[in-house]
Design an enzyme around this catalytic site. Structure first.
Site, PDB file in Angstrom:
ATOM      1  N   GLY A 239     -17.091   9.572  23.488  1.00 32.55           N
ATOM      2  CA  GLY A 239     -17.351  10.832  24.176  1.00 32.55           C
ATOM      3  C   GLY A 239     -16.645  11.017  25.503  1.00 32.55           C
ATOM      4  O   GLY A 239     -16.606  12.139  26.023  1.00 32.55           O
ATOM      5  N   PRO A 275     -14.407   4.803  21.429  1.00 37.52           N
ATOM      6  CA  PRO A 275     -13.560   5.847  22.012  1.00 37.52           C
ATOM      7  C   PRO A 275     -12.499   6.325  21.035  1.00 37.52           C
ATOM      8  O   PRO A 275     -12.008   5.570  20.202  1.00 37.52           O
ATOM      9  CB  PRO A 275     -12.914   5.136  23.208  1.00 37.52           C
ATOM     10  CG  PRO A 275     -12.827   3.704  22.754  1.00 37.52           C
ATOM     11  CD  PRO A 275     -14.061   3.468  21.914  1.00 37.52           C
ATOM     12  N   GLY A 276     -12.143   7.583  21.128  1.00 40.77           N
ATOM     13  CA  GLY A 276     -11.072   8.129  20.305  1.00 40.77           C
ATOM     14  C   GLY A 276     -10.131   8.963  21.137  1.00 40.77           C
ATOM     15  O   GLY A 276      -9.059   8.530  21.543  1.00 40.77           O
ATOM     16  N   ARG A 277     -10.563  10.171  21.438  1.00 35.47           N
ATOM     17  CA  ARG A 277      -9.724  11.141  22.133  1.00 35.47           C
ATOM     18  C   ARG A 277      -9.186  10.622  23.465  1.00 35.47           C
ATOM     19  O   ARG A 277      -8.036  10.878  23.825  1.00 35.47           O
ATOM     20  CB  ARG A 277     -10.556  12.411  22.371  1.00 35.47           C
ATOM     21  CG  ARG A 277      -9.790  13.572  22.954  1.00 35.47           C
ATOM     22  CD  ARG A 277     -10.751  14.623  23.492  1.00 35.47           C
ATOM     23  NE  ARG A 277     -11.780  14.980  22.543  1.00 35.47           N
ATOM     24  CZ  ARG A 277     -11.749  16.068  21.783  1.00 35.47           C
ATOM     25  NH1 ARG A 277     -10.726  16.888  21.843  1.00 35.47           N
ATOM     26  NH2 ARG A 277     -12.746  16.342  20.961  1.00 35.47           N
ATOM     27  N   CYS A 345      -0.620  34.097   8.605  1.00 37.87           N
ATOM     28  CA  CYS A 345      -1.150  35.448   8.440  1.00 37.87           C
ATOM     29  C   CYS A 345      -2.611  35.527   8.892  1.00 37.87           C
ATOM     30  O   CYS A 345      -3.518  35.782   8.101  1.00 37.87           O
ATOM     31  CB  CYS A 345      -1.012  35.882   6.984  1.00 37.87           C
ATOM     32  SG  CYS A 345      -1.294  37.646   6.744  1.00 37.87           S
ATOM     33  N   GLU A 346      -2.840  35.222  10.156  1.00 37.12           N
ATOM     34  CA  GLU A 346      -4.165  35.265  10.787  1.00 37.12           C
ATOM     35  C   GLU A 346      -3.975  35.624  12.255  1.00 37.12           C
ATOM     36  O   GLU A 346      -3.156  34.992  12.932  1.00 37.12           O
ATOM     37  CB  GLU A 346      -4.858  33.897  10.729  1.00 37.12           C
ATOM     38  CG  GLU A 346      -5.206  33.387   9.352  1.00 37.12           C
ATOM     39  CD  GLU A 346      -6.603  33.806   8.933  1.00 37.12           C
ATOM     40  OE1 GLU A 346      -7.307  34.429   9.744  1.00 37.12           O
ATOM     41  OE2 GLU A 346      -6.965  33.500   7.786  1.00 37.12           O
ATOM     42  N   TYR A 374      -7.031  14.860  17.251  1.00 41.09           N
ATOM     43  CA  TYR A 374      -7.474  16.006  16.456  1.00 41.09           C
ATOM     44  C   TYR A 374      -6.357  17.032  16.307  1.00 41.09           C
ATOM     45  O   TYR A 374      -6.591  18.235  16.307  1.00 41.09           O
ATOM     46  CB  TYR A 374      -8.743  16.623  17.067  1.00 41.09           C
ATOM     47  CG  TYR A 374      -9.837  15.606  17.192  1.00 41.09           C
ATOM     48  CD1 TYR A 374     -10.546  15.183  16.079  1.00 41.09           C
ATOM     49  CD2 TYR A 374     -10.116  14.997  18.425  1.00 41.09           C
ATOM     50  CE1 TYR A 374     -11.520  14.207  16.191  1.00 41.09           C
ATOM     51  CE2 TYR A 374     -11.089  14.020  18.545  1.00 41.09           C
ATOM     52  CZ  TYR A 374     -11.784  13.630  17.425  1.00 41.09           C
ATOM     53  OH  TYR A 374     -12.740  12.657  17.532  1.00 41.09           O
TER      54      TYR A 374
END
Length: 420
Positions: A239, A275-277, A345-346, A374
């Site tokens: 986190g 931990p990641g991000r 196309c969005e 991510y």
């Protein structure tokens, strides 16, 4: 800290000009810096000092095998949330005894695979999961160590979609339920309860919610032990925030380490973090090329060859990514409000609206900064677009660690039925 800087008027990844990568590999392409991954991992280790802490990298933040292997070489384990991630971690060199399996909805097949690999730990989030795991492990002749993910009802994180510790969250179980399940687990075959886990959200800068969650865990440990239960392990989750804007100050890792030392260390437990991000975000960029520029209704647009299928965070989380020109802008160049979009196309395929930045010409290379977490791991084939290439840089060397997906690979698994 990130090892992406301008040198001689060009953006470099460590000692490699990213233009060289774009010209040889094409765009969109993710570029990862080994030095940045190593720096952030070691910064976490330094903050924890001599504490008995196991670091399990959150694979969901970046699933590339080269990234996982780089961290495994430093001693990292893996925090996984699917059978696929367990397989990725093992393939990248993470020993099974360093793998944690988290997640609120593990299937029987996934539990069978995890148990058969003798992984370090499975985090339990419901009575059904506990009993299913007991049946699976017993059938396989194994005893699986487990911890219970508890919900401290502490809200934290940079967005509602990544805040996971509220009492109404799908994650975890209540304190009262955890006491019941701990006692229940001690009567079951195939499982060995060893502790508790918590994860309250992502992108946490203010340490107060983490301190509150750790105090919640510490009191639970004391209460469990007072009732005769053995508690030898605490999983503190992840986190801690990565920084996407240079003017924002990140979490104080030294202060966080002191909180862990003050609250958790006296409990005499094995400590795990996931931990990641904070490790991967600033270790990656997404290279893209401008296709066209246009004006509509008084708004200036730049259309890139990268799209929301390549980097979905701005569309999904309203997330900010700094955007830099690969060719360093001349100092003093006037900045203009510019809306950066992709070709999908969005209307939601928008990276930035009216952002003040130097003019971007057609066919110009740009880089989305802090895209290592991510980014590719959430990419898709929406609009039948091939997945981007991935490159790893190490000093003055670079290598393609995942080639750009081909159309044959996109369509190869599909079959048109013959109804005759």
């Amino acid at each position: 800290m990130r090892h992406f800087n301008y040198k001689n008027g060009e953006l470099y990844a460590e000692n490699v000009p990213v233009r060289e990568i774009a010209e040889k590999v094409g765009t969109p392409t993710y570029v990862y810096s080994a030095a940045t991954l190593q720096h952030h991992f070691k910064a976490l280790q330094a903050a924890l000092g001599d504490l008995n802490v196991k670091i399990a990298f959150a694979v969901k933040s970046n699933t590339n095998s080269a990234v996982i292997a780089t961290l495994a070489a430093l001693g990292a384990g893996a925090d996984t949330v699917s059978e696929g991630e367990i397989r990725r971690a093992i393939r990248a060199g993470v020993a099974p005894e360093k793998i944690v399996f988290s997640g609120v909805g593990k299937t029987v097949r996934e539990l069978e695979y995890a148990v058969s690999q003798n992984i370090h730990q499975i985090n339990i989030e419901s009575i059904q999961e506990l009993e299913t795991l007991s049946e699976v492990a017993t059938r396989l002749g194994k005893i699986q160590k487990i911890v219970f993910r508890v919900n401290p009802d502490v809200a934290a994180g940079g967005h509602d979609k990544i805040s996971t510790g509220k009492k109404t969250s799908k994650f975890g179980i209540s304190k009262e339920r955890a006491f019941e399940l701990y006692a229940r687990a001690e009567t079951l075959n195939g499982v060995e309860p060893v502790g508790l886990a918590v994860h309250i959200g992502s992108q946490i800068i203010d340490l107060a919610p983490l301190k509150q969650a750790y105090e919640f865990l510490a009191q639970m440990v004391k209460d469990l032990r007072a009732n005769g239960h053995k508690v030898s392990r605490l999983d503190l989750g992840g986190g801690l925030a990565a920084i996407y804007q240079e003017e924002i100050e990140g979490p104080d890792l030294i202060a966080w380490g002191k909180i862990v030392r003050a609250i958790i260390h006296p409990l005499d437990v094995e400590i795990e973090i996931e931990p990641g991000r904070i490790i991967t975000a600033n270790a990656g960029i997404l290279l893209a090329r401008s296709i066209v520029t246009k004006e509509n209704g008084g708004r200036d647009f730049v259309v890139l060859d990268a799209a929301m299928n390549d980097l979905v965070r701005p569309a999904f989380y309203e997330a900010y990514h700094q955007l830099l020109a690969v060719k360093e802008p001349v100092k003093g160049t006037n900045k203009m409000p510019t809306t950066i979009v992709g070709p999908i196309c969005e209307t939601g395929d928008t990276f930035a609206v009216d952002r003040l930045m130097e003019p971007v010409a057609p066919d110009e290379l740009v880089a989305f900064m802090s895209a290592g977490a991510y980014g590719f791991s959430m990419a898709s084939n929406y609009n039948s677009r091939p997945l981007a290439a991935e490159v790893m840089v190490n000093g003055d060397k670079w290598e393609i660690v995942r080639p750009r997906q081909t159309y044959d690979e996109i369509f190869g698994m599909e079959k048109i039925p013959d109804w005759k």
